[in-house]
Design a protein around this motif. Structure first.
Motif, short mmCIF file in Angstrom:
data_model
loop_
_atom_site.label_atom_id
_atom_site.label_comp_id
_atom_site.label_asym_id
_atom_site.label_seq_id
_atom_site.Cartn_x
_atom_site.Cartn_y
_atom_site.Cartn_z
N PRO A 44 0.83 -1.21 0.00
CA PRO A 44 0.00 0.00 0.00
C PRO A 44 0.86 1.26 0.00
N VAL A 45 0.59 2.16 -0.90
CA VAL A 45 1.37 3.39 -1.06
C VAL A 45 0.48 4.61 -0.84
N THR A 46 0.95 5.53 -0.01
CA THR A 46 0.26 6.81 0.18
C THR A 46 1.09 7.91 -0.46
N LEU A 47 0.52 8.58 -1.45
CA LEU A 47 1.19 9.70 -2.10
C LEU A 47 0.89 10.96 -1.30
N ARG A 48 1.92 11.54 -0.68
CA ARG A 48 1.73 12.69 0.19
C ARG A 48 1.90 14.02 -0.52
N ARG A 49 2.86 14.09 -1.45
CA ARG A 49 3.13 15.37 -2.09
C ARG A 49 3.90 15.16 -3.38
N LEU A 50 3.62 16.02 -4.37
CA LEU A 50 4.35 16.01 -5.63
C LEU A 50 5.08 17.32 -5.83
N TYR A 51 6.29 17.25 -6.38
CA TYR A 51 7.06 18.43 -6.76
C TYR A 51 7.34 18.31 -8.26
N ASN A 52 7.08 19.38 -8.98
CA ASN A 52 7.20 19.28 -10.43
C ASN A 52 7.75 20.58 -11.01
N PRO A 53 9.10 20.67 -11.12
CA PRO A 53 10.10 19.65 -10.82
C PRO A 53 10.97 19.99 -9.63
N ALA A 54 10.83 21.17 -8.99
CA ALA A 54 11.84 21.66 -8.05
C ALA A 54 11.46 21.39 -6.61
N LEU A 55 12.46 21.27 -5.76
CA LEU A 55 12.32 21.17 -4.32
C LEU A 55 12.78 22.48 -3.69
N PRO A 56 12.42 22.73 -2.42
CA PRO A 56 13.01 23.87 -1.73
C PRO A 56 14.53 23.75 -1.71
N GLU A 57 15.19 24.88 -1.67
CA GLU A 57 16.65 24.87 -1.63
C GLU A 57 17.14 24.07 -0.44
N ASP A 58 18.12 23.24 -0.68
CA ASP A 58 18.69 22.40 0.37
C ASP A 58 20.11 22.88 0.64
N ASN A 59 20.24 23.80 1.58
CA ASN A 59 21.55 24.41 1.85
C ASN A 59 22.25 23.66 2.97
N GLY A 60 23.46 23.27 2.73
CA GLY A 60 24.26 22.63 3.77
C GLY A 60 23.64 21.34 4.26
N GLN A 61 23.52 21.24 5.58
CA GLN A 61 23.07 20.00 6.19
C GLN A 61 21.55 19.90 6.30
N LEU A 62 20.82 21.01 6.11
CA LEU A 62 19.38 21.00 6.29
C LEU A 62 18.70 20.36 5.08
N SER A 63 18.03 19.22 5.27
CA SER A 63 17.38 18.53 4.16
C SER A 63 16.05 19.19 3.83
N ALA A 64 15.51 18.86 2.66
CA ALA A 64 14.23 19.42 2.23
C ALA A 64 13.11 19.02 3.21
N ARG A 65 13.14 17.80 3.70
CA ARG A 65 12.11 17.35 4.64
C ARG A 65 12.19 18.11 5.95
N GLN A 66 13.41 18.34 6.43
CA GLN A 66 13.58 19.10 7.66
C GLN A 66 13.13 20.54 7.47
N TYR A 67 13.44 21.10 6.30
CA TYR A 67 13.00 22.45 5.94
C TYR A 67 11.48 22.55 6.02
N GLU A 68 10.80 21.60 5.39
CA GLU A 68 9.34 21.61 5.36
C GLU A 68 8.77 21.51 6.78
N ALA A 69 9.32 20.62 7.58
CA ALA A 69 8.81 20.42 8.94
C ALA A 69 9.01 21.67 9.79
N LEU A 70 10.18 22.28 9.71
CA LEU A 70 10.47 23.48 10.49
C LEU A 70 9.58 24.64 10.08
#
Length: 216
Positions: free
Chosen positions: A136-162
């Motif tokens: 079973p797969v749950t599709l939570r979000r689509l990006y087409n085509p870019a993600l938020p900038e991922d600077n240094g150690q902060l990942s895109a997922r951490q960026y979104e959560a913060l």
């Protein structure tokens, strides 16, 4: 056009979910999965667990051919595991749809993946393959085509959560939102939200307040 998808599957539908089932305090971050002719090799970080017990659990899995710890920090171990080519489910579905693994992390309840597909058709192919393998797969979000900038150690997922926590008033007194509400927003467990906020906060401190430390 490239499509990036955030997906979730139950922990027991992914081979590494067995570790989390037996050791719920353990945290796993999947680095990459390498397909070979006669084997499939995942590389992943394991945190907060007894090394000997985890290696024994990995070795006992019927899909496992070998287990190799590659490097260790104060709290994490990087493992290379050789899986039998008979591994199926979400792993084979990724290969069949030419998905590229960008991020993956698991809790005792759920595994969250960020996958990149060349087209929406490949994404549809992946979901169909998962259905055929009873995953079973749950599709939570689509990006087409870019993600938020991922600077240094902060990942895109951490960026979104913060950002979501800040906008929702999580850091205010009294709090404007809860860990449970943030988990519902992202379709993940409270524990997974807590991990992202904690790691994201640590990354921001290292990058903004202690840049010389984060570069060392």
């Amino acid at each position: 056009m490239i499509v990036i998808a955030d997906l979730s599957i139950p922990a027991d539908a992914f081979p590494l979910g067995r570790i989390l089932d037996e050791y719920p305090e353990v945290e796993i971050e999947l680095e990459r999965i390498i397909p070979l002719r006669n084997a499939i090799i995942p590389l992943f970080w394991v945190s907060n667990g007894d090394t000997e017990e985890i290696e024994a659990t990995l070795t006992e899995d019927p899909l496992t051919e070998s287990v190799t710890p590659l490097t260790q920090t104060d709290s994490r171990v990087l493992y290379e595991v050789e899986w039998s080519p008979d591994v199926n489910g979400v792993v084979q579905s990724m290969f069949e749809s030419d998905a590229r693994l960008l991020e993956a992390e698991g809790t005792v309840d759920v595994w969250d993946f960020r996958l990149q597909f060349r087209t929406r058709s490949d994404l549809a192919k992946f979901r169909t393959a998962c259905e055929e393998n009873d995953v079973p797969v749950t599709l939570r979000r689509l990006y087409n085509p870019a993600l938020p900038e991922d600077n240094g150690q902060l990942s895109a997922r951490q960026y979104e959560a913060l950002v979501s926590a800040y906008k929702g008033g999580y850091f205010e007194v009294p709090r404007g939102t809860s860990m449970s509400a943030l988990g519902t927003e992202f379709g993940i467990s409270d524990s997974a939200v807590s991990q992202r906020l904690r790691r994201g906060t640590a990354a921001l401190i290292a990058e903004t307040l202690l840049p010389e430390y984060s570069q060392s």
